[in-house]
Design an enzyme around this catalytic site. Sequence first.
Site, PDB file in Angstrom:
ATOM      1  N   CYS A  55      38.743 -38.479  36.000  1.00  0.00           N
ATOM      2  CA  CYS A  55      37.321 -38.820  36.113  1.00  0.00           C
ATOM      3  C   CYS A  55      36.543 -37.719  36.823  1.00  0.00           C
ATOM      4  O   CYS A  55      35.399 -37.427  36.459  1.00  0.00           O
ATOM      5  CB  CYS A  55      37.154 -40.135  36.859  1.00  0.00           C
ATOM      6  N   ARG A 132      37.705 -47.717  30.311  1.00  0.00           N
ATOM      7  CA  ARG A 132      37.480 -46.294  30.031  1.00  0.00           C
ATOM      8  C   ARG A 132      36.801 -46.216  28.669  1.00  0.00           C
ATOM      9  O   ARG A 132      37.397 -45.818  27.681  1.00  0.00           O
ATOM     10  CB  ARG A 132      38.787 -45.524  30.049  1.00  0.00           C
TER      11      ARG A 132
END
Length: 217
Positions: A55, A132
Site C-alpha cells: 500500500c 483491495r
Amino acid sequence: MTSPIPNATAPHPLRIGDTAPDFHARTSQGEVRLSDFRGRWLLFFSHPADFTPVCTSEFLALAREYSRFEAMDCALLGLSVDSLYSHLAWLEAIRTRFGVEIPFPVVEDPSMAVGHAYGMLAADAHDSATVRATYFIDPTGLVRAIIWYPMSVGRSVDELLRLLAALQRSDNGEVMTPEGWRPGDDVLTPVPLTQDGVRDAQGCWFYPATPDQSPPK
C-alpha cells in the site's frame, strides 16, 4: 465516524452500472460525503491496512502521478479500516521518510460500514483481509469499471490512468477502445447491424478500426 447513507448498503459486490453507495466519513483531509464528488470522475480505492509495504508503494506512485489525474478531472479517494489517527500517522511517516506529500484524502472505516456497503467484504467478515478494490465512478455517480487485487500484488498506476482515459474517450458511445488503447491510438467504431451494412462496410466489418479524430488530452 463513518456512516453509510440510508438504503446505500449493497446486497452483493457492486457491478458495473450500479450507483456507487453514498456515505459520510472522516478523512485525512476532513469530513467528506461521496456525493460531494459528483460532477467529476472519481477513483475510489481501498487498501487492507496502513503501514503496509504494498500500500505504501501505491500511495507513493499515486501521489507522484496526482497531477495527471487532476488534468483528467478525476479525484482520488482512498479507504482503509484503520482509524483516522492511524491514517494521519502513516501519511506523516511517508512524508518524513520519502519526502512525498499524499495529496488525496484517505477515509477511515473502522466499522467496515463502507466495505460492506460496497460488497468488498462478505456479510460475516470480521477483518479487512479481502479489502483491495478499485472503483472508477463517473460524474453521475455510476460505477464504470472495477478492478480487484490480492493483498500481495500492487496496482499499476499507469494502468489506472490508461483505463480512465479509455473510459472517458468511449463515454459518449460513439467509439470503443481496443486492447491496450492509449490516447492517440486508433479507435473502434460500432459494427453494422444489418446484412446490407456488413456488405457495404469498408475494410473488416467486425473490426472497424479507424484513426481517432479526437485529439489526446
